[in-house]
Design a protein around this motif. Structure first.
Motif, PDB file in Angstrom:
ATOM      1  N   ALA A   1       0.956 -58.330  20.015  1.00  0.00           N
ATOM      2  CA  ALA A   1       1.182 -57.164  18.988  1.00  0.00           C
ATOM      3  C   ALA A   1       2.022 -56.040  19.640  1.00  0.00           C
ATOM      4  CB  ALA A   1      -0.128 -56.329  18.487  1.00  0.00           C
ATOM      5  N   ALA A   2       1.679 -55.688  21.214  1.00  0.00           N
ATOM      6  CA  ALA A   2       2.427 -54.761  21.715  1.00  0.00           C
ATOM      7  C   ALA A   2       3.910 -55.179  22.074  1.00  0.00           C
ATOM      8  CB  ALA A   2       1.740 -54.617  23.365  1.00  0.00           C
ATOM      9  N   LEU A   3       4.303 -56.229  22.254  1.00  0.00           N
ATOM     10  CA  LEU A   3       5.575 -57.034  22.277  1.00  0.00           C
ATOM     11  C   LEU A   3       6.288 -56.744  21.196  1.00  0.00           C
ATOM     12  CD1 LEU A   3       7.826 -58.339  23.915  1.00  0.00           C
ATOM     13  CD2 LEU A   3       6.819 -60.383  23.353  1.00  0.00           C
ATOM     14  N   GLY A   4       5.596 -57.239  19.789  1.00  0.00           N
ATOM     15  CA  GLY A   4       6.318 -56.942  18.627  1.00  0.00           C
ATOM     16  C   GLY A   4       6.494 -55.436  18.244  1.00  0.00           C
ATOM     17  N   VAL A   5       5.674 -54.643  18.584  1.00  0.00           N
ATOM     18  CA  VAL A   5       6.196 -53.217  18.202  1.00  0.00           C
ATOM     19  C   VAL A   5       7.018 -52.674  19.301  1.00  0.00           C
ATOM     20  CG1 VAL A   5       5.227 -50.811  18.204  1.00  0.00           C
ATOM     21  CG2 VAL A   5       3.596 -52.703  17.535  1.00  0.00           C
ATOM     22  N   ILE A   6       6.973 -52.909  20.438  1.00  0.00           N
ATOM     23  CA  ILE A   6       8.092 -52.246  21.137  1.00  0.00           C
ATOM     24  C   ILE A   6       9.593 -52.904  21.196  1.00  0.00           C
ATOM     25  CG2 ILE A   6       6.372 -51.535  23.078  1.00  0.00           C
ATOM     26  CD1 ILE A   6       7.350 -54.044  24.846  1.00  0.00           C
ATOM     27  N   LEU A   7       9.722 -54.139  20.484  1.00  0.00           N
ATOM     28  CA  LEU A   7      10.965 -54.583  20.350  1.00  0.00           C
ATOM     29  C   LEU A   7      11.485 -54.039  19.135  1.00  0.00           C
ATOM     30  CD1 LEU A   7      10.254 -58.578  20.355  1.00  0.00           C
ATOM     31  CD2 LEU A   7      11.464 -56.992  22.227  1.00  0.00           C
ATOM     32  N   VAL A   8      10.674 -53.317  18.136  1.00  0.00           N
ATOM     33  CA  VAL A   8      11.022 -52.540  17.113  1.00  0.00           C
ATOM     34  C   VAL A   8      11.458 -51.026  17.409  1.00  0.00           C
ATOM     35  CG1 VAL A   8      10.345 -51.469  14.797  1.00  0.00           C
ATOM     36  CG2 VAL A   8       9.757 -54.006  15.314  1.00  0.00           C
ATOM     37  N   ILE A   9      10.637 -50.320  18.033  1.00  0.00           N
ATOM     38  CA  ILE A   9      10.744 -48.983  18.320  1.00  0.00           C
ATOM     39  C   ILE A   9      11.654 -48.654  19.582  1.00  0.00           C
ATOM     40  CG2 ILE A   9       8.303 -48.601  17.565  1.00  0.00           C
ATOM     41  CD1 ILE A   9       7.385 -47.866  20.395  1.00  0.00           C
ATOM     42  N   GLY A  10      11.830 -49.753  20.544  1.00  0.00           N
ATOM     43  CA  GLY A  10      12.818 -49.525  21.606  1.00  0.00           C
ATOM     44  C   GLY A  10      12.228 -48.864  22.904  1.00  0.00           C
ATOM     45  N   LYS A  11      13.046 -48.532  23.846  1.00  0.00           N
ATOM     46  CA  LYS A  11      12.776 -47.940  25.065  1.00  0.00           C
ATOM     47  C   LYS A  11      12.488 -46.690  25.056  1.00  0.00           C
ATOM     48  CE  LYS A  11      15.888 -51.605  27.054  1.00  0.00           C
ATOM     49  NZ  LYS A  11      16.356 -51.877  25.619  1.00  0.00           N
ATOM     50  N   ARG A  12      11.682 -45.967  26.019  1.00  0.00           N
ATOM     51  CA  ARG A  12      11.503 -44.721  26.359  1.00  0.00           C
ATOM     52  C   ARG A  12      12.910 -44.018  27.066  1.00  0.00           C
ATOM     53  NH1 ARG A  12       6.791 -45.236  30.738  1.00  0.00           N
ATOM     54  NH2 ARG A  12       8.166 -47.187  31.074  1.00  0.00           N
ATOM     55  N   VAL A  13      13.162 -42.666  26.733  1.00  0.00           N
ATOM     56  CA  VAL A  13      14.241 -42.118  27.115  1.00  0.00           C
ATOM     57  C   VAL A  13      14.077 -41.959  28.844  1.00  0.00           C
ATOM     58  CG1 VAL A  13      15.239 -39.948  27.627  1.00  0.00           C
ATOM     59  CG2 VAL A  13      14.387 -40.461  25.205  1.00  0.00           C
ATOM     60  N   GLY A  14      15.309 -42.301  29.227  1.00  0.00           N
ATOM     61  CA  GLY A  14      14.986 -42.635  30.782  1.00  0.00           C
ATOM     62  C   GLY A  14      14.585 -43.932  31.352  1.00  0.00           C
ATOM     63  N   PHE A  15      14.167 -44.882  30.557  1.00  0.00           N
ATOM     64  CA  PHE A  15      13.618 -46.120  31.180  1.00  0.00           C
ATOM     65  C   PHE A  15      14.626 -46.833  31.940  1.00  0.00           C
ATOM     66  CE2 PHE A  15      13.173 -50.800  30.432  1.00  0.00           C
ATOM     67  CZ  PHE A  15      12.314 -51.008  31.147  1.00  0.00           C
ATOM     68  N   LYS A  16      13.954 -47.364  33.181  1.00  0.00           N
ATOM     69  CA  LYS A  16      15.002 -47.820  34.410  1.00  0.00           C
ATOM     70  C   LYS A  16      15.848 -46.816  34.949  1.00  0.00           C
ATOM     71  CE  LYS A  16      16.606 -51.808  32.467  1.00  0.00           C
ATOM     72  NZ  LYS A  16      17.244 -53.102  32.541  1.00  0.00           N
ATOM     73  N   LYS A  17      15.855 -45.593  34.387  1.00  0.00           N
ATOM     74  CA  LYS A  17      16.764 -44.609  35.231  1.00  0.00           C
ATOM     75  C   LYS A  17      15.913 -43.509  35.852  1.00  0.00           C
ATOM     76  CE  LYS A  17      20.445 -45.189  32.147  1.00  0.00           C
ATOM     77  NZ  LYS A  17      21.355 -44.460  30.759  1.00  0.00           N
ATOM     78  N   ASP A  18      15.001 -43.057  35.210  1.00  0.00           N
ATOM     79  CA  ASP A  18      14.165 -41.934  35.718  1.00  0.00           C
ATOM     80  C   ASP A  18      12.794 -42.317  36.173  1.00  0.00           C
ATOM     81  OD1 ASP A  18      16.013 -40.062  34.796  1.00  0.00           O
ATOM     82  OD2 ASP A  18      15.025 -39.743  32.767  1.00  0.00           O
TER      83      ASP A  18
END
Length: 453
Positions: free
Chosen positions: A188-205
């Protein structure tokens, strides 16, 4: 109402005060796991998201409890309908049940069984929340929990544990929730995050845990509560199988923690407290479906394999580009899959059932059944959860606005901050104020503003 016990009077099953008391204690231990999870997740996020993370777990205690009484218990454990769902009108509202009416075939009251299973239902959606940290509207999350337990958790619990459920009748072994809880929540977690997308700054901050002591506290509470989660799932303490499960829970958790730390030392050069906590949880997850089928030596193998593979899996989000904030997929989905499949290798045939795994002369039969259970639950939960998130996002928006995410979801959604750094007392703040940030929350430091007292 399901039919009552039909044994002869001389063989009549009677209420056991010992088993009833044991199961009430186990139910309380499982309830403690949800606040424990809140602390575990709450310590792993940045300062500005701490309260929101705690609340995403705590709200499940409220929502799921009410739904379980109204119709959830009936859907999950009522009389089977087509092998996919249950329904018993007597269970709707839990009002037409005798105080001493026994759960069919056991020595505990229906009410005790219902409250024990309720705690599982509460914990499972709370597990999903760790993947969504920092960015989901609280109202949208509450609606998602309501819909998800109704159309995903309750049916899947019936498949796996309900009399007549298709996975139960097939012979899939899930002692305490590898498929129904952990794979279900991880997918379920995977399904939701594929819809809502990444956090601001993911892999950068930098997005480091703000309080490792809270993480360790939460992991300790989870470990403690998990003994009720696992040992209690045999619904009694008469034949020693719950004791085997209790021991295997401890053994596998220890092995997984050591394996995770060894991997960390070899891969990154350090033994970290976050690794110790995550490894322990990975072991707890993996032994949950398998602990009633394996020996203590088998539990060591299950824990060690899970600790190693889950430690490797948590880095996949950076390679594949999905933002699983607190490694729900890497620990719960992967750990649940590992534990469930390893039943097909390490089941001895001498504990929970006579089913034997591949290494004990049982061939591929049980492994095949386990694989069907794993991938059926994974696929169903992944697809339906993604659809629910998509609909909620279109109707009301699933994510907070980007500016609010940067400002801090605690203040935006809850008008509070976890810590008062001003020394003036109080925890509330206006919507326009930004949270004080600790040294581990450097990603938001540039946006930090003077708190509006």
């Amino acid at each position: 109402m399901p039919p009552g016990i039909t044994t002869l009077a001389a063989d009549k099953i009677e209420l056991s005060a010992a088993n009833t008391g044991f199961m009430l204690i186990c139910s309380a231990l499982v309830m403690l796991m949800t606040p424990g999870l809140a602390f575990f997740y709450g310590g792993m996020v940045r300062v500005k998201s701490t309260l929101n993370m705690l609340m995403m777990s705590f709200i499940s205690l409220g929502i799921v409890t009410i739904l379980w009484v109204l119709y959830g218990f009936s859907l999950a454990f009522g009389t089977d309908v087509g092998s996919v769902i249950g329904w018993s009108s007597a269970y709707v509202g839990l009002g037409d049940i005798g105080v001493t009416e026994l759960w069919d075939g056991y020595t505990i009251p229906v009410y005790v069984f219902a409250v024990f299973q309720l705690m599982f239902a509460i914990l499972t959606p709370a597990l999903i929340s760790g993947a969504l940290a920092d960015r989901v509207k609280f109202t949208a999350w509450a609606l998602f929990v309501t819909l998800w337990v109704t159309v995903v958790y309750f049916p899947v619990a019936h498949w796996v544990w309900g009399s007549g459920g298709w996975l139960f009748e097939m012979g899939v072994i899930d002692f305490a929730g590898g498929t129904a809880v952990h794979i279900n929540a991880g997918a379920a977690a995977l399904g939701v995050i594929l819809v809502i997308g990444k956090r601001v700054g993911f892999k950068k901050d930098p997005m480091r845990p703000h309080s490792l002591p809270l993480v360790m506290l939460g992991a300790g509470l989870l470990w403690f509560g998990w003994f009720g989660f696992n040992a209690g799932s045999w619904l009694g303490n008469d034949d020693g199988i719950g004791a085997v499960m209790f021991l295997n829970t401890q053994v596998a958790t220890a092995a997984a923690m050591l394996a995770w730390l060894a991997y960390e030392k070899i891969r990154h050069g350090s033994f970290t407290t976050l690794g110790a906590a995550s490894g322990a949880v990975a072991g707890l997850v993996a032994i949950t479906p398998a602990g009633g089928s394996v020996s203590p030596l088998g539990a060591i193998a299950v824990g060690a394999i899970a600790g190693l593979l889950c430690a490797m899996a948590v880095g996949l989000k950076y390679k594949l580009g999905y933002d699983d904030s607190l490694d729900v997929i890497g620990v719960h989905l992967v750990g649940g899959v590992i534990g469930s499949l390893l039943v097909g290798f390490f089941a001895t045939g001498g504990v929970q059932s006579d089913a034997k795994g591949l290494l004990y002369g049982g061939g591929f039969d049980q492994l095949g059944k386990q694989a069907v259970g794993v991938f059926a639950v994974l696929a169903y939960s992944l697809v339906v959860s993604a659809l629910l998130a998509f609909v909620i996002d279109k109707v009301m928006g699933m994510r907070v606005p980007e500016d609010d995410e940067v400002l801090g979801i605690d203040q935006v959604e809850h008008a509070e901050t976890a810590y008062d750094f001003s020394g003036a007392g109080g925890g509330s703040a206006s919507r326009t104020a930004a949270p004080a940030t600790g040294p581990t929350d450097r990603a938001g430091a540039a946006q930090n503003k003077k708190v509006d007292a």
